[in-house]
Design a protein around this motif. Structure first.
Motif, PDB file in Angstrom:
ATOM      1  N   ASN A 150       0.477  -0.934   0.287  1.00  0.00           N
ATOM      2  CA  ASN A 150      -0.206   0.182   0.094  1.00  0.00           C
ATOM      3  C   ASN A 150       1.438   0.934   0.175  1.00  0.00           C
ATOM      4  O   ASN A 150       0.790   1.915   0.662  1.00  0.00           O
ATOM      5  CB  ASN A 150      -1.024  -0.160   1.378  1.00  0.00           C
ATOM      6  CG  ASN A 150      -2.338  -1.078   1.257  1.00  0.00           C
ATOM      7  OD1 ASN A 150      -2.496  -1.377  -0.044  1.00  0.00           O
ATOM      8  ND2 ASN A 150      -1.756  -1.924   2.302  1.00  0.00           N
ATOM      9  N   TYR A 151       1.707   1.287  -1.530  1.00  0.00           N
ATOM     10  CA  TYR A 151       2.795   2.300  -1.006  1.00  0.00           C
ATOM     11  C   TYR A 151       2.281   3.636  -0.906  1.00  0.00           C
ATOM     12  O   TYR A 151       2.527   4.776  -0.848  1.00  0.00           O
ATOM     13  CB  TYR A 151       3.390   1.896  -1.953  1.00  0.00           C
ATOM     14  CG  TYR A 151       4.245   1.487  -2.180  1.00  0.00           C
ATOM     15  CD1 TYR A 151       5.501   0.634  -1.335  1.00  0.00           C
ATOM     16  CD2 TYR A 151       3.937  -0.764  -3.016  1.00  0.00           C
ATOM     17  CE1 TYR A 151       6.498   0.214  -0.394  1.00  0.00           C
ATOM     18  CE2 TYR A 151       5.057  -1.182  -3.004  1.00  0.00           C
ATOM     19  CZ  TYR A 151       5.595  -1.135  -1.440  1.00  0.00           C
ATOM     20  OH  TYR A 151       7.156  -2.695  -1.906  1.00  0.00           O
ATOM     21  N   GLN A 152       0.969   3.954  -1.571  1.00  0.00           N
ATOM     22  CA  GLN A 152      -0.176   4.974  -1.946  1.00  0.00           C
ATOM     23  C   GLN A 152       0.409   5.561   0.064  1.00  0.00           C
ATOM     24  O   GLN A 152      -0.728   6.732  -0.296  1.00  0.00           O
ATOM     25  CB  GLN A 152      -1.653   4.730  -2.302  1.00  0.00           C
ATOM     26  CG  GLN A 152      -2.896   3.987  -1.523  1.00  0.00           C
ATOM     27  CD  GLN A 152      -2.220   2.860  -1.042  1.00  0.00           C
ATOM     28  OE1 GLN A 152      -1.469   2.212  -2.064  1.00  0.00           O
ATOM     29  NE2 GLN A 152      -3.435   1.913  -0.783  1.00  0.00           N
ATOM     30  N   ASN A 153       0.243   5.138   0.966  1.00  0.00           N
ATOM     31  CA  ASN A 153       0.222   5.604   2.158  1.00  0.00           C
ATOM     32  C   ASN A 153       1.542   6.126   2.875  1.00  0.00           C
ATOM     33  O   ASN A 153       1.336   6.786   3.614  1.00  0.00           O
ATOM     34  CB  ASN A 153      -0.788   4.476   2.592  1.00  0.00           C
ATOM     35  CG  ASN A 153      -2.096   4.057   2.917  1.00  0.00           C
ATOM     36  OD1 ASN A 153      -2.668   5.224   2.101  1.00  0.00           O
ATOM     37  ND2 ASN A 153      -2.822   2.952   3.268  1.00  0.00           N
ATOM     38  N   ILE A 154       2.523   6.176   1.614  1.00  0.00           N
ATOM     39  CA  ILE A 154       3.218   6.371   2.023  1.00  0.00           C
ATOM     40  C   ILE A 154       3.160   7.912   2.139  1.00  0.00           C
ATOM     41  O   ILE A 154       3.039   9.058   1.768  1.00  0.00           O
ATOM     42  CB  ILE A 154       4.850   6.216   1.041  1.00  0.00           C
ATOM     43  CG1 ILE A 154       4.817   5.226   1.043  1.00  0.00           C
ATOM     44  CG2 ILE A 154       6.288   7.617   1.546  1.00  0.00           C
ATOM     45  CD1 ILE A 154       6.428   4.875  -0.421  1.00  0.00           C
ATOM     46  N   SER A 178      14.016  18.880  -4.552  1.00  0.00           N
ATOM     47  CA  SER A 178      12.479  17.567  -4.585  1.00  0.00           C
ATOM     48  C   SER A 178      12.259  17.131  -5.962  1.00  0.00           C
ATOM     49  O   SER A 178      12.982  16.618  -6.688  1.00  0.00           O
ATOM     50  CB  SER A 178      11.376  18.642  -4.423  1.00  0.00           C
ATOM     51  OG  SER A 178      10.975  19.517  -5.382  1.00  0.00           O
ATOM     52  N   ILE A 179      11.057  15.909  -5.859  1.00  0.00           N
ATOM     53  CA  ILE A 179      11.140  15.299  -7.133  1.00  0.00           C
ATOM     54  C   ILE A 179      10.048  16.527  -7.793  1.00  0.00           C
ATOM     55  O   ILE A 179       9.590  16.644  -7.687  1.00  0.00           O
ATOM     56  CB  ILE A 179      10.723  13.850  -6.917  1.00  0.00           C
ATOM     57  CG1 ILE A 179      11.326  12.620  -5.805  1.00  0.00           C
ATOM     58  CG2 ILE A 179       9.666  13.333  -8.120  1.00  0.00           C
ATOM     59  CD1 ILE A 179      10.312  11.829  -5.814  1.00  0.00           C
ATOM     60  N   GLU A 180      10.239  16.464  -9.289  1.00  0.00           N
ATOM     61  CA  GLU A 180       9.409  17.173  -9.888  1.00  0.00           C
ATOM     62  C   GLU A 180       9.193  16.357 -11.543  1.00  0.00           C
ATOM     63  O   GLU A 180      10.503  15.371 -11.756  1.00  0.00           O
ATOM     64  CB  GLU A 180       9.776  18.247 -10.930  1.00  0.00           C
ATOM     65  CG  GLU A 180       9.802  19.772  -9.461  1.00  0.00           C
ATOM     66  CD  GLU A 180      10.042  20.873  -9.983  1.00  0.00           C
ATOM     67  OE1 GLU A 180      10.422  21.183 -11.120  1.00  0.00           O
ATOM     68  OE2 GLU A 180      10.560  21.329  -9.420  1.00  0.00           O
ATOM     69  N   LYS A 181       7.871  15.942 -11.648  1.00  0.00           N
ATOM     70  CA  LYS A 181       7.989  15.582 -13.254  1.00  0.00           C
ATOM     71  C   LYS A 181       8.503  15.623 -14.480  1.00  0.00           C
ATOM     72  O   LYS A 181       7.200  16.970 -14.705  1.00  0.00           O
ATOM     73  CB  LYS A 181       6.073  14.973 -12.739  1.00  0.00           C
ATOM     74  CG  LYS A 181       5.474  14.061 -14.093  1.00  0.00           C
ATOM     75  CD  LYS A 181       4.197  13.688 -14.723  1.00  0.00           C
ATOM     76  CE  LYS A 181       3.048  15.040 -14.738  1.00  0.00           C
ATOM     77  NZ  LYS A 181       3.643  15.683 -16.468  1.00  0.00           N
ATOM     78  N   LYS A 182       8.992  15.401 -15.347  1.00  0.00           N
ATOM     79  CA  LYS A 182       9.224  15.864 -16.335  1.00  0.00           C
ATOM     80  C   LYS A 182       8.158  14.764 -17.557  1.00  0.00           C
ATOM     81  O   LYS A 182       8.855  13.286 -17.730  1.00  0.00           O
ATOM     82  CB  LYS A 182      10.309  16.026 -16.345  1.00  0.00           C
ATOM     83  CG  LYS A 182      11.508  16.839 -18.180  1.00  0.00           C
ATOM     84  CD  LYS A 182      12.722  16.377 -17.919  1.00  0.00           C
ATOM     85  CE  LYS A 182      13.244  17.721 -19.608  1.00  0.00           C
ATOM     86  NZ  LYS A 182      14.502  17.549 -18.847  1.00  0.00           N
ATOM     87  N   ASP A 192      -0.679  11.812 -10.383  1.00  0.00           N
ATOM     88  CA  ASP A 192       0.177  10.754  -9.540  1.00  0.00           C
ATOM     89  C   ASP A 192       0.720  11.372  -8.456  1.00  0.00           C
ATOM     90  O   ASP A 192       0.993  12.063  -8.420  1.00  0.00           O
ATOM     91  CB  ASP A 192       1.152   9.865 -10.580  1.00  0.00           C
ATOM     92  CG  ASP A 192       0.488   8.890 -11.306  1.00  0.00           C
ATOM     93  OD1 ASP A 192      -0.529   8.848 -11.317  1.00  0.00           O
ATOM     94  OD2 ASP A 192       0.645   8.204 -12.068  1.00  0.00           O
ATOM     95  N   TYR A 193       0.638  10.773  -7.094  1.00  0.00           N
ATOM     96  CA  TYR A 193       1.332  11.108  -5.809  1.00  0.00           C
ATOM     97  C   TYR A 193       2.909  11.308  -5.984  1.00  0.00           C
ATOM     98  O   TYR A 193       3.006  10.013  -5.811  1.00  0.00           O
ATOM     99  CB  TYR A 193       0.245  10.690  -5.089  1.00  0.00           C
ATOM    100  CG  TYR A 193       0.956  11.097  -3.331  1.00  0.00           C
ATOM    101  CD1 TYR A 193       0.987  12.392  -3.383  1.00  0.00           C
ATOM    102  CD2 TYR A 193       1.457  10.145  -2.159  1.00  0.00           C
ATOM    103  CE1 TYR A 193       2.137  13.373  -2.461  1.00  0.00           C
ATOM    104  CE2 TYR A 193       0.951  11.003  -1.360  1.00  0.00           C
ATOM    105  CZ  TYR A 193       1.821  12.200  -1.665  1.00  0.00           C
ATOM    106  OH  TYR A 193       1.749  13.300   0.198  1.00  0.00           O
TER     107      TYR A 193
END
Length: 320
Positions: A150-154, A178-182, A192-193
């Motif tokens: 259940n990684y969506q709960n991280i 930080s993480i950014e979408k490219k 997506d989270y």
């Protein structure tokens, strides 16, 4: 291996952490380093911090799993220089949970605040250590914040590094990694989270930045708190009148202890300098006037031969 800290260095670190652990100080740090709190009032941010700011050890083992109570409702903190650590453990200065309103209810995030002096002497980039800390904090959520797949709960982890006395080229800066979408091919439209890690460097100057734009307020607050060069009256005036922070007896004691420890560190450095100067003088005499070899000088002074060779290499006319 890191050099063992002197009692004064340890006392200095302890009292810096005591100042940073003040709830209102943590609220200011969050306001200017965490995007989720941008624009919020400091008093409202303080209410988002779970529990009371108390000292509590937070450790992660070599598998990323907590040793102790990860879900403690307290603001957790420990001085890694004072706790006996097990192999593979990571000790955090301050760790606490925050809860902020989201679209589907309250959102929990885990915040780590670290204080680091003389960053330029570490031998590595502080951001790499910050990334390691957030990675270990995410791994430690297994079987506490989420189970099975259940990684969506991280929960998002934010590691904020207060770098004291930074170099000229980076002083008075606040930087986030930080993480950014490219999108590499096409446009991926699903939300997506992935915004789960953030490492922030707050690089303080040795001098207090002048009061100016709102964006520099955190720098001015922390530089004022941590300065050992200004008078107590000036510090109190800035803290109370500019930032509306009550100057409690706890803050006053921590500031006094921090300044006393800082002076002790300076005195120790002066003493080391005088001892080194004395050794260099003796090496010069033994080598230049008595024609002793580096090995003979090493044995005579009880100093490593390589150190003797370094001193000789720096002497005028040393290539005889």
């Amino acid at each position: 291996m890191a050099n063992k800290k002197s009692p004064n260095e340890t006392r200095y670190d302890e009292n810096v952490l005591k100042l940073l652990k003040q709830r209102v100080v943590l609220a200011y740090i969050l306001r200017y380093t965490v995007k989720e709190f941008k624009g919020m009032e400091v008093k409202d941010i303080a209410k988002c911090i779970e529990g009371e700011p108390v000292i509590h050890e937070k450790r992660v083992d070599e598998y990323g799993q907590d040793i102790g109570d990860f879900m403690s409702p307290m603001i957790a903190g420990s001085d890694p220089n004072h706790k006996s650590s097990l192999d593979g453990t990571v000790l955090f200065d301050i760790v606490f949970n925050v809860f902020i309103p989201g679209r589907t209810g309250m959102i929990k995030m885990i915040v780590n605040v670290e204080a680091q002096n003389e960053v330029h002497k570490l031998g590595y980039h502080i951001v790499t250590r910050g990334i390691y800390y957030v990675a270990r904090s995410i791994s430690a959520q297994k079987n506490t914040e989420f189970t099975k797949s259940n990684y969506q709960n991280i929960k998002k982890v934010i590691s904020i590094w207060i770098c004291i006395g930074s170099d000229e080229e980076v002083k008075n800066t606040i930087t986030e990694y930080s993480i950014e979408k490219k999108d590499l091919v096409g446009h991926y439209s699903r939300e997506d989270y992935y915004d789960l890690i953030s490492v922030v460097q707050v690089c303080l100057s040795k001098e207090i930045i002048e009061a100016a734009e709102d964006e520099t307020k955190l720098l001015r607050l922390l530089e004022t708190f941590l300065s050992t060069e200004i008078s107590e009256e000036e510090r109190k005036d800035i803290i109370v009148n500019e930032f509306d922070i009550p100057y409690s007896s706890e803050i006053e004691r921590s500031v006094e202890e921090m300044c006393n420890a800082s002076q002790g560190i300076k005195n120790e450095a002066m003493e080391r300098g005088m001892i080194e100067g004395e050794i260099k003088g003796k090496v010069d005499i033994y080598y230049s006037e008595m024609n002793l070899s580096p090995l003979e000088i090493s044995k005579k002074l009880g100093v490593e031969e390589n150190k003797v060779k370094e001193i000789i290499a720096a002497l005028p006319n040393s290539s005889k």
